[in-house]
Design a protein around this motif. Structure first.
Motif, short mmCIF file in Angstrom:
data_model
loop_
_atom_site.label_atom_id
_atom_site.label_comp_id
_atom_site.label_asym_id
_atom_site.label_seq_id
_atom_site.Cartn_x
_atom_site.Cartn_y
_atom_site.Cartn_z
N ASP A 292 0.84 -1.21 0.00
CA ASP A 292 0.00 0.00 0.00
C ASP A 292 0.87 1.25 0.00
OD1 ASP A 292 -2.32 -1.49 0.03
OD2 ASP A 292 -2.57 -1.38 2.20
N THR A 293 1.88 1.24 0.85
CA THR A 293 2.76 2.41 0.95
C THR A 293 3.45 2.69 -0.37
OG1 THR A 293 3.16 2.01 3.31
CG2 THR A 293 4.76 3.37 2.16
N LEU A 294 3.99 1.64 -1.00
CA LEU A 294 4.69 1.83 -2.27
C LEU A 294 3.74 2.31 -3.36
CD1 LEU A 294 7.25 1.68 -3.89
CD2 LEU A 294 6.88 -0.76 -4.22
N ASP A 295 2.53 1.77 -3.40
CA ASP A 295 1.56 2.18 -4.42
C ASP A 295 1.16 3.65 -4.25
OD1 ASP A 295 1.62 -0.34 -5.48
OD2 ASP A 295 -0.26 -1.01 -4.55
N ILE A 296 0.90 4.06 -3.00
CA ILE A 296 0.52 5.45 -2.75
C ILE A 296 1.70 6.38 -3.03
CG2 ILE A 296 -0.22 7.08 -0.96
CD1 ILE A 296 -1.63 4.66 0.40
N ALA A 506 32.40 -12.82 10.72
CA ALA A 506 32.95 -12.30 9.47
C ALA A 506 31.86 -12.13 8.42
CB ALA A 506 34.04 -13.24 8.95
N LEU A 507 30.97 -13.11 8.33
CA LEU A 507 29.89 -13.04 7.36
C LEU A 507 28.88 -11.96 7.74
CD1 LEU A 507 28.64 -14.18 4.80
CD2 LEU A 507 27.47 -15.89 6.18
N LYS A 508 28.67 -11.79 9.04
CA LYS A 508 27.72 -10.77 9.52
C LYS A 508 28.10 -9.39 8.98
CE LYS A 508 26.51 -11.10 13.84
NZ LYS A 508 25.06 -11.36 13.93
N LYS A 509 29.39 -9.11 8.92
CA LYS A 509 29.84 -7.80 8.45
C LYS A 509 29.58 -7.62 6.96
CE LYS A 509 33.54 -7.37 11.89
NZ LYS A 509 34.99 -7.25 12.09
N ARG A 510 29.52 -8.73 6.23
CA ARG A 510 29.33 -8.63 4.78
C ARG A 510 27.85 -8.57 4.39
NH1 ARG A 510 33.34 -12.86 4.48
NH2 ARG A 510 31.77 -14.34 3.77
N LEU A 511 26.95 -8.78 5.36
CA LEU A 511 25.53 -8.83 5.04
C LEU A 511 24.89 -7.45 5.15
CD1 LEU A 511 24.42 -12.18 6.68
CD2 LEU A 511 25.12 -11.74 4.35
N GLY A 512 25.48 -6.49 4.50
CA GLY A 512 24.93 -5.15 4.56
C GLY A 512 23.73 -4.96 3.68
N SER A 513 23.58 -5.82 2.66
CA SER A 513 22.50 -5.63 1.68
C SER A 513 21.17 -6.18 2.17
CB SER A 513 22.89 -6.31 0.36
OG SER A 513 24.09 -5.77 -0.13
N GLY A 514 21.18 -7.13 3.09
CA GLY A 514 19.94 -7.70 3.60
C GLY A 514 19.25 -8.60 2.60
N LEU A 515 17.99 -8.92 2.88
CA LEU A 515 17.18 -9.78 2.01
C LEU A 515 16.42 -8.91 1.03
CD1 LEU A 515 15.76 -12.30 4.63
CD2 LEU A 515 17.44 -12.79 2.87
N GLY A 516 16.66 -9.09 -0.25
CA GLY A 516 15.99 -8.31 -1.27
C GLY A 516 16.46 -6.87 -1.28
N THR A 517 15.70 -6.02 -1.94
CA THR A 517 16.00 -4.59 -2.03
C THR A 517 14.76 -3.81 -1.57
OG1 THR A 517 15.13 -4.36 -4.29
CG2 THR A 517 17.44 -5.05 -4.05
N PRO A 518 14.92 -2.52 -1.27
CA PRO A 518 13.73 -1.75 -0.87
C PRO A 518 12.59 -1.85 -1.88
CG PRO A 518 15.72 -0.48 -0.44
CD PRO A 518 16.17 -1.72 -1.16
N ALA A 519 12.93 -1.97 -3.16
CA ALA A 519 11.90 -2.01 -4.20
C ALA A 519 11.18 -3.35 -4.28
CB ALA A 519 12.53 -1.68 -5.56
N THR A 520 11.81 -4.44 -3.78
CA THR A 520 11.21 -5.77 -3.96
C THR A 520 10.61 -6.35 -2.68
OG1 THR A 520 13.36 -6.86 -3.52
CG2 THR A 520 12.84 -6.29 -5.82
N ARG A 521 10.91 -5.77 -1.52
CA ARG A 521 10.47 -6.40 -0.27
C ARG A 521 8.95 -6.43 -0.12
NH1 ARG A 521 15.36 -3.25 2.42
NH2 ARG A 521 16.97 -4.83 2.05
N ALA A 522 8.28 -5.39 -0.56
CA ALA A 522 6.81 -5.38 -0.48
C ALA A 522 6.22 -6.49 -1.34
CB ALA A 522 6.27 -4.02 -0.92
N ASP A 523 6.78 -6.69 -2.54
CA ASP A 523 6.27 -7.74 -3.42
C ASP A 523 6.51 -9.12 -2.85
OD1 ASP A 523 5.33 -5.95 -5.29
OD2 ASP A 523 7.17 -5.95 -6.47
N ILE A 524 7.62 -9.31 -2.15
CA ILE A 524 7.91 -10.61 -1.54
C ILE A 524 6.86 -10.94 -0.48
CG2 ILE A 524 9.53 -11.84 -0.04
CD1 ILE A 524 10.41 -11.73 -2.94
N ILE A 525 6.52 -9.96 0.36
CA ILE A 525 5.51 -10.17 1.39
C ILE A 525 4.16 -10.50 0.76
CG2 ILE A 525 4.25 -9.09 3.29
CD1 ILE A 525 6.79 -7.45 3.87
#
Length: 782
Positions: A292-296, A506-525
């Motif tokens: 909803d937020t992305l659409d508005i 060590a891997l924790k420091k490399r996980l700066g990108s997270g799961l998906g991108t801001p543009a795709t997270r709403a679609d995943i949900i």
């Protein structure tokens, strides 16, 4: 000199570009002017080809054909938007057009939309790129005056294509593997599966949570109340006996103030919004879903042009935006922010802008802020205004001063027990005052307002060494709570900060990108909701039994956020030219092969337990119950080789005038009311009709109607032809009642006799078929 072809991503954007560029000639699928021809896509017009286009054997889903790893993935025109593609293709082949301006969304996915169309149409002429962060007339004009060379965005295109390729190889193969192995409609993906795993893991924690009690003690002193704390600062007392012992020791005693510490603190303004942060706050404050937020937000950006580019992952602006801030403040003149914005325009705003201006903090687009377009609130819907006010409020807060406050902490010792209290007094509200001045509530205000756990008197001085008497002592029993389920706000945070769920430092420091991108997270949900892997319960997202079972059966590597976060980091490296697209794709292929092997080797069964489900009358498999958009309850068999579906449907039950149904049952007859309409005289001020209701003792002759709930077959079972069931009789609606046991035929000699109770799946049927084929081949050789 030839014309420039401008390719937008959507018709609405294309029409706005055409208006600004003076393209007044409207044709089917494009607009044309003296210098420009503006056309548009409809989102994606071209997609990666389906497996069946590589080989006929992929038309049938079979475990033996996996993994599917074509050496090079091909593109194909999407059937539903083929007409518009042909329009764009014909324009690209016009001899009077000698250059192309990519004007799709300025980001990774927008680049892919245009490049695949160009690739499919065979475009080989000059390419320019329009890269703007707002859709105002001024921004469009300025952007066309400074078009970028298209070659500068080749790496961005490579990253976008690598992302799509990874999704194809992993999604297509693992989805088919899970579906064939477990004879159930299951899907998996590099972002979808670990996101679902976050929620199922939380549900597992709640299931195993045993709970318990703890006690707290608060005591009244002269002018204030304080809480008991242990040496580690915890207020929790593990047992009732200990709490009673402490209470008994301090009642009626004298305490000594051992410390009074007053500290002045500063809280800087919050950072500006990126998409994920805005979706979080909109969910918390406005109850908007991420979609909803992305659409508005998209409407505010494209239609109203009063906010900047939505799909950004940055919370900063660059130095070249700073000179435009005054114009953005002036655009707020006719809004509740106008008075304060005018003060900032006339007298200046925050000087220390380090938390707002940061070149290194901006990648493709800067933070979401208001544009220089004057805002007309009357044109906005209620939801559009609410979301815009969140953005404008945060913009104003960022430009405001720090919040200054003074915290006083008092420690009292009573019979060697520590009691602490704290009081916070604002000194200068700064940015926190912005929401109050316009009658709004700030999403960034911390819980500092609740820091004061007592009513310290500022009039009565408190000094170290002072003796205070213990007044009332209150002991309270508290319950430990299980971890909260995810809301959309907390899930978005978890997806953004996936490194929190990784133990490897060590891997924790490399996980700066997270799961998906801001543009795709709403679609995943939304995809998880549509596939019935999760469902909404109030504001919470709850995994369904089907979703939990899918995660249990998915390969461990695919469940973890480590894999997809590592891929996102590599995609970012490709976009920056630091990694090869080909090496990434080859690694993805190896991953796909490994994941398919793990699914194939798994000996578990797909056995979701639906608390309100039924058992399929054809195969004895659990049926999932869902509620459709009309409020009807459906029961769906989860065995794909059966796929039986039925629904509980309300229908009218005719009753004759004597109150007797067709079954012969007497039914109560509803009392009828006759209504007559009388028109008022012409001299009436209103001229409206007055409805006069008169009750009649006679019941009308027409039949009365009642309702009954029946079971209606939505989709017949694929197994029905193998049983003693008449297809015609199964299609008929019948009253809801327990289903009678299924009568089965005796199997013919040599036929497959495994029952569903034995755990047989679609994959087992395939294995049995292969075994019989080998036996037949062996006999022929002999």
């Amino acid at each position: 000199m030839g014309k420039q072809l401008v390719l937008a991503e959507k018709p609405s954007v294309g029409r706005e570009l055409a208006r600004v560029l003076g393209c007044r000639g409207r044709e089917r699928g494009y607009s044309e002017g003296e210098r420009y021809v503006v056309t548009w896509a409809l989102g994606h017009l071209v997609e990666l080809a389906q497996p069946a286009e590589y080989s006929d054997r992929y038309k049938r889903w079979s475990m033996q054909d996996l993994p599917m790893l074509p050496a090079q993935l091909r593109q194909s025109v999407m059937e539903q938007t083929a007409d518009q593609y042909r329009v764009v293709e014909s324009l690209m082949r016009r001899p009077d057009i000698d250059s192309l301006v990519i004007a799709t969304d300025a980001g990774r996915e927008g680049e892919l939309v245009a490049r695949w169309i160009m690739k499919m149409a065979g475009w080989d002429k000059e390419v320019k790129r329009l890269w703007i962060s707002s859709q105002t007339d001024a921004a469009i004009t300025q952007g066309f005056g400074k078009l970028k060379d298209g070659h500068l965005y080749e790496n961005l295109y490579a990253a976008a294509e690598a992302r799509a390729t990874a999704d194809w190889y992993i999604g297509m193969n693992v989805t088919r593997a899970l579906t064939c192995r477990y004879d159930a409609k299951l899907s998996a993906g590099r972002v979808q599966t670990p996101t679902l795993a976050l929620m199922t893991d939380r549900e597992d924690e709640r299931d195993t949570f045993s709970g318990g009690f703890y006690w707290t003690i608060r005591a009244d002193f002269d002018g204030f109340t304080a809480s008991w704390q242990d040496a580690q600062g915890s207020v929790r007392i593990p047992s009732e006996e200990l709490s009673e012992k402490i209470s008994a020791e301090i009642k009626g005693k004298q305490g000594t103030i051992v410390s009074v510490e007053t500290v002045e603190k500063t809280e800087q303004p919050p950072l500006a919004y990126d998409l994920t942060e805005l979706q979080r706050d909109a969910n918390l404050q406005l109850s908007f879903s991420a979609k909803d937020t992305l659409d508005i937000l998209q409407k505010l950006y494209e239609n109203h042009k009063i906010v900047t580019y939505p799909r950004t992952d940055s919370r900063y602006i660059t130095n070249d935006i700073v000179p435009t801030l005054t114009g953005r403040l002036k655009a707020l003149d006719a809004t509740p922010f106008g008075q304060i914005a005018g003060v900032y325009v006339d007298h200046g705003y925050r000087q220390d802008m380090d938390r707002f201006v940061m070149e290194s903090g901006v990648t493709d687009h800067h933070a979401i802020i208001p544009t220089e377009q004057r805002v007309d609130l009357a044109r906005l819907s209620k939801d559009e205004r609410s979301l815009w006010e969140l953005i404008a409020l945060r913009f104003m807060e960022v430009l405001s001063g720090d919040y200054l406050y003074r915290t006083t902490t008092v420690e009292v010792s009573v019979e060697n027990h520590r009691f602490l209290t704290r009081m916070t007094i604002p000194v200068m509200q700064g940015w926190r005052d912005m929401a109050r001045l316009i009658g709004r509530r700030s999403a960034a205000a911390l819980a500092d307002d609740a820091l004061s756990d007592s009513s310290l008197s500022v009039e009565k001085p408190i000094e170290v060494g002072q003796t205070v008497a213990v007044g009332a002592v209150r002991t309270r029993r508290n319950t430990t709570n299980p971890p909260d389920r995810y809301t959309e706000a907390t899930l978005l945070s978890a997806m953004e900060h996936a490194g929190r769920f990784v133990e490897d430092v060590a891997l924790k420091k490399r996980l700066g990108s997270g799961l998906g991108t801001p543009a795709t997270r709403a679609d995943i949900i939304e995809k998880l909701l549509q596939n019935h892997y999760i469902e909404r319960e109030g504001r919470y997202l709850v995994p369904t039994p089907k979703g939990r079972e899918l995660v249990r059966l998915s390969p461990m590597e695919l469940r973890s956020p480590e894999l997809t976060a590592r891929w996102e980091a590599r995609l970012a490296a490709i976009a920056e030219g630091k990694e090869s697209q080909q090496s990434f794709v080859e690694d993805i292929k190896r991953n796909a092969r490994t994941l398919v092997s793990e699914v194939s080797a798994n000996k578990e069964r797909f056995a979701p337990k639906f608390p309100n489900g039924k058992t399929c009358p054809f195969c004895n498999t659990a049926m999932m119950n869902i509620v459709d958009e009309f409020g009807q309850v459906h029961f769906i068999c989860q065995k794909l080789s059966c796929s039986y579906e039925e629904a509980l449907v309300k229908r009218r039950k005719p009753v004759d005038g004597n109150g007797v149904s067709p079954t012969g049952d007497a039914q109560p007859v509803a009392k009828k009311v006759l209504v007559k309409v009388k028109t008022m005289p012409a001299s009436s001020a209103t001229g409206k009709k007055v409805v006069v209701v008169k009750k009649s003792g006679k019941a009308p002759a027409e039949s009365a109607e009642q309702w009954e709930t029946v079971v209606e077959v939505i989709r017949p079972s694929k197994l029905a032809g193998r049983r003693d069931y008449s297809q015609d009789s199964r299609r008929e609606a019948r009253p809801a009642r327990p289903v009678a046991p299924v009568q089965r035929r005796e199997p013919a000699s040599g036929a497959y006799t495994g029952s569903s109770d034995s755990g047989t799946t679609f994959a087992d049927l395939l294995a049995a078929s292969e075994k019989r084929k080998k036996e037949r081949d062996g006999k022929r050789k002999k």
